[in-house]
Design a protein around this motif. Structure first.
Motif, PDB file in Angstrom:
ATOM      1  N   ALA A  41       0.853  -1.186   0.000  1.00  0.00           N
ATOM      2  CA  ALA A  41       0.000   0.000   0.000  1.00  0.00           C
ATOM      3  C   ALA A  41       0.892   1.239   0.000  1.00  0.00           C
ATOM      4  O   ALA A  41       2.001   1.210   0.544  1.00  0.00           O
ATOM      5  CB  ALA A  41      -0.895   0.005   1.231  1.00  0.00           C
ATOM      6  N   PRO A  42       0.434   2.331  -0.614  1.00  0.00           N
ATOM      7  CA  PRO A  42       1.260   3.538  -0.675  1.00  0.00           C
ATOM      8  C   PRO A  42       1.643   4.098   0.691  1.00  0.00           C
ATOM      9  O   PRO A  42       2.603   4.832   0.815  1.00  0.00           O
ATOM     10  CB  PRO A  42       0.384   4.547  -1.423  1.00  0.00           C
ATOM     11  N   HIS A  43       0.909   3.725   1.738  1.00  0.00           N
ATOM     12  CA  HIS A  43       1.203   4.253   3.074  1.00  0.00           C
ATOM     13  C   HIS A  43       1.906   3.238   3.975  1.00  0.00           C
ATOM     14  O   HIS A  43       2.057   3.473   5.165  1.00  0.00           O
ATOM     15  CB  HIS A  43      -0.102   4.719   3.740  1.00  0.00           C
ATOM     16  N   ASP A  44       2.385   2.130   3.407  1.00  0.00           N
ATOM     17  CA  ASP A  44       3.087   1.118   4.188  1.00  0.00           C
ATOM     18  C   ASP A  44       4.320   1.732   4.842  1.00  0.00           C
ATOM     19  O   ASP A  44       5.092   2.433   4.204  1.00  0.00           O
ATOM     20  CB  ASP A  44       3.500  -0.036   3.267  1.00  0.00           C
ATOM     21  N   LYS A  45       4.511   1.453   6.112  1.00  0.00           N
ATOM     22  CA  LYS A  45       5.610   2.063   6.879  1.00  0.00           C
ATOM     23  C   LYS A  45       6.993   1.677   6.365  1.00  0.00           C
ATOM     24  O   LYS A  45       7.936   2.440   6.490  1.00  0.00           O
ATOM     25  CB  LYS A  45       5.480   1.696   8.354  1.00  0.00           C
ATOM     26  N   ILE A  46       7.128   0.509   5.748  1.00  0.00           N
ATOM     27  CA  ILE A  46       8.442   0.074   5.246  1.00  0.00           C
ATOM     28  C   ILE A  46       8.962   1.039   4.181  1.00  0.00           C
ATOM     29  O   ILE A  46      10.167   1.185   4.001  1.00  0.00           O
ATOM     30  CB  ILE A  46       8.388  -1.381   4.706  1.00  0.00           C
ATOM     31  N   TRP A  55      10.628   3.875 -18.851  1.00  0.00           N
ATOM     32  CA  TRP A  55      10.491   5.235 -18.353  1.00  0.00           C
ATOM     33  C   TRP A  55      11.895   5.797 -18.238  1.00  0.00           C
ATOM     34  O   TRP A  55      12.468   5.826 -17.154  1.00  0.00           O
ATOM     35  CB  TRP A  55       9.818   5.270 -16.987  1.00  0.00           C
ATOM     36  N   GLY A  56      12.445   6.207 -19.337  1.00  0.00           N
ATOM     37  CA  GLY A  56      13.801   6.720 -19.350  1.00  0.00           C
ATOM     38  C   GLY A  56      14.003   7.924 -18.467  1.00  0.00           C
ATOM     39  O   GLY A  56      15.092   8.173 -17.960  1.00  0.00           O
ATOM     40  N   SER A  57      12.940   8.677 -18.244  1.00  0.00           N
ATOM     41  CA  SER A  57      13.066   9.883 -17.435  1.00  0.00           C
ATOM     42  C   SER A  57      12.717   9.646 -15.967  1.00  0.00           C
ATOM     43  O   SER A  57      12.789  10.567 -15.161  1.00  0.00           O
ATOM     44  CB  SER A  57      12.147  10.979 -17.988  1.00  0.00           C
ATOM     45  N   ALA A  58      12.336   8.416 -15.604  1.00  0.00           N
ATOM     46  CA  ALA A  58      11.975   8.138 -14.218  1.00  0.00           C
ATOM     47  C   ALA A  58      13.191   8.312 -13.317  1.00  0.00           C
ATOM     48  O   ALA A  58      14.282   7.861 -13.621  1.00  0.00           O
ATOM     49  CB  ALA A  58      11.423   6.726 -14.084  1.00  0.00           C
ATOM     50  N   ALA A  59      12.974   9.008 -12.222  1.00  0.00           N
ATOM     51  CA  ALA A  59      14.056   9.261 -11.265  1.00  0.00           C
ATOM     52  C   ALA A  59      13.462   9.604  -9.914  1.00  0.00           C
ATOM     53  O   ALA A  59      12.286   9.962  -9.818  1.00  0.00           O
ATOM     54  CB  ALA A  59      14.930  10.419 -11.754  1.00  0.00           C
ATOM     55  N   VAL A  60      14.260   9.485  -8.890  1.00  0.00           N
ATOM     56  CA  VAL A  60      13.844   9.948  -7.573  1.00  0.00           C
ATOM     57  C   VAL A  60      13.757  11.466  -7.665  1.00  0.00           C
ATOM     58  O   VAL A  60      14.689  12.113  -8.123  1.00  0.00           O
ATOM     59  CB  VAL A  60      14.868   9.532  -6.487  1.00  0.00           C
ATOM     60  N   ASN A  61      12.622  12.036  -7.269  1.00  0.00           N
ATOM     61  CA  ASN A  61      12.496  13.481  -7.446  1.00  0.00           C
ATOM     62  C   ASN A  61      12.844  14.293  -6.214  1.00  0.00           C
ATOM     63  O   ASN A  61      12.791  15.505  -6.242  1.00  0.00           O
ATOM     64  CB  ASN A  61      11.115  13.851  -7.999  1.00  0.00           C
ATOM     65  N   GLY A  62      13.202  13.636  -5.127  1.00  0.00           N
ATOM     66  CA  GLY A  62      13.613  14.359  -3.934  1.00  0.00           C
ATOM     67  C   GLY A  62      12.470  14.796  -3.048  1.00  0.00           C
ATOM     68  O   GLY A  62      12.674  15.215  -1.927  1.00  0.00           O
ATOM     69  N   SER A  63      11.236  14.697  -3.539  1.00  0.00           N
ATOM     70  CA  SER A  63      10.075  15.061  -2.740  1.00  0.00           C
ATOM     71  C   SER A  63       9.640  13.887  -1.886  1.00  0.00           C
ATOM     72  O   SER A  63       9.868  12.730  -2.234  1.00  0.00           O
ATOM     73  CB  SER A  63       8.906  15.465  -3.641  1.00  0.00           C
ATOM     74  N   THR A  64       9.015  14.193  -0.787  1.00  0.00           N
ATOM     75  CA  THR A  64       8.472  13.153   0.074  1.00  0.00           C
ATOM     76  C   THR A  64       7.038  13.497   0.440  1.00  0.00           C
ATOM     77  O   THR A  64       6.647  14.662   0.438  1.00  0.00           O
ATOM     78  CB  THR A  64       9.277  12.993   1.382  1.00  0.00           C
ATOM     79  N   VAL A  65       6.281  12.461   0.736  1.00  0.00           N
ATOM     80  CA  VAL A  65       4.947  12.617   1.291  1.00  0.00           C
ATOM     81  C   VAL A  65       4.926  11.774   2.545  1.00  0.00           C
ATOM     82  O   VAL A  65       5.114  10.553   2.483  1.00  0.00           O
ATOM     83  CB  VAL A  65       3.849  12.151   0.302  1.00  0.00           C
ATOM     84  N   ASP A  66       4.771  12.419   3.682  1.00  0.00           N
ATOM     85  CA  ASP A  66       4.744  11.728   4.963  1.00  0.00           C
ATOM     86  C   ASP A  66       5.968  10.825   5.134  1.00  0.00           C
ATOM     87  O   ASP A  66       5.865   9.687   5.571  1.00  0.00           O
ATOM     88  CB  ASP A  66       3.447  10.927   5.096  1.00  0.00           C
ATOM     89  N   GLY A  67       7.128  11.300   4.710  1.00  0.00           N
ATOM     90  CA  GLY A  67       8.376  10.564   4.881  1.00  0.00           C
ATOM     91  C   GLY A  67       8.681   9.551   3.808  1.00  0.00           C
ATOM     92  O   GLY A  67       9.678   8.849   3.886  1.00  0.00           O
ATOM     93  N   ARG A  68       7.829   9.443   2.775  1.00  0.00           N
ATOM     94  CA  ARG A  68       8.052   8.479   1.697  1.00  0.00           C
ATOM     95  C   ARG A  68       8.509   9.224   0.452  1.00  0.00           C
ATOM     96  O   ARG A  68       7.923  10.219   0.067  1.00  0.00           O
ATOM     97  CB  ARG A  68       6.766   7.705   1.412  1.00  0.00           C
ATOM     98  N   LEU A  69       9.558   8.698  -0.187  1.00  0.00           N
ATOM     99  CA  LEU A  69      10.069   9.314  -1.407  1.00  0.00           C
ATOM    100  C   LEU A  69       9.076   9.174  -2.549  1.00  0.00           C
ATOM    101  O   LEU A  69       8.347   8.191  -2.634  1.00  0.00           O
ATOM    102  CB  LEU A  69      11.376   8.634  -1.838  1.00  0.00           C
TER     103      LEU A  69
END
Length: 79
Positions: free
Chosen positions: A7-12, A39-53
């Motif tokens: 789930a998107p809100h899983d603590k792991i 997805w050649g442009s997929a990357a970590v964007n540095g943003s987080t939501v509730d501590g999740r990247l």
């Protein structure tokens, strides 16, 4: 073996670092090639939501990335 989706809100998900997610994205690129999933442009964007990247392909969560990789891994095709 079929696993339950994360789930998107899983603590792991709070434990994943930028470099770890970048490595997962590399695996997604390799495993996705035979299926036309790229997805050649997929990357970590540095943003987080509730501590999740977030990952830049529509600001999706790492859960989406991991669930997609789990499906690709289940196909049994090598990366």
């Amino acid at each position: 073996m079929s696993l339950e989706p994360l789930a998107p809100h899983d603590k792991i998900l709070r434990t994943y670092t930028g470099p770890e997610v970048t490595a997962l994205l590399r695996e997604l690129h390799e495993r996705g090639k035979p299926f036309g999933i790229q997805w050649g442009s997929a990357a970590v964007n540095g943003s987080t939501v509730d501590g999740r990247l977030l990952v830049d392909f529509g600001d999706t969560s790492v859960a989406t990335l991991l669930n997609l990789l789990a499906l690709l891994r289940e196909t049994g095709r090598p990366a």
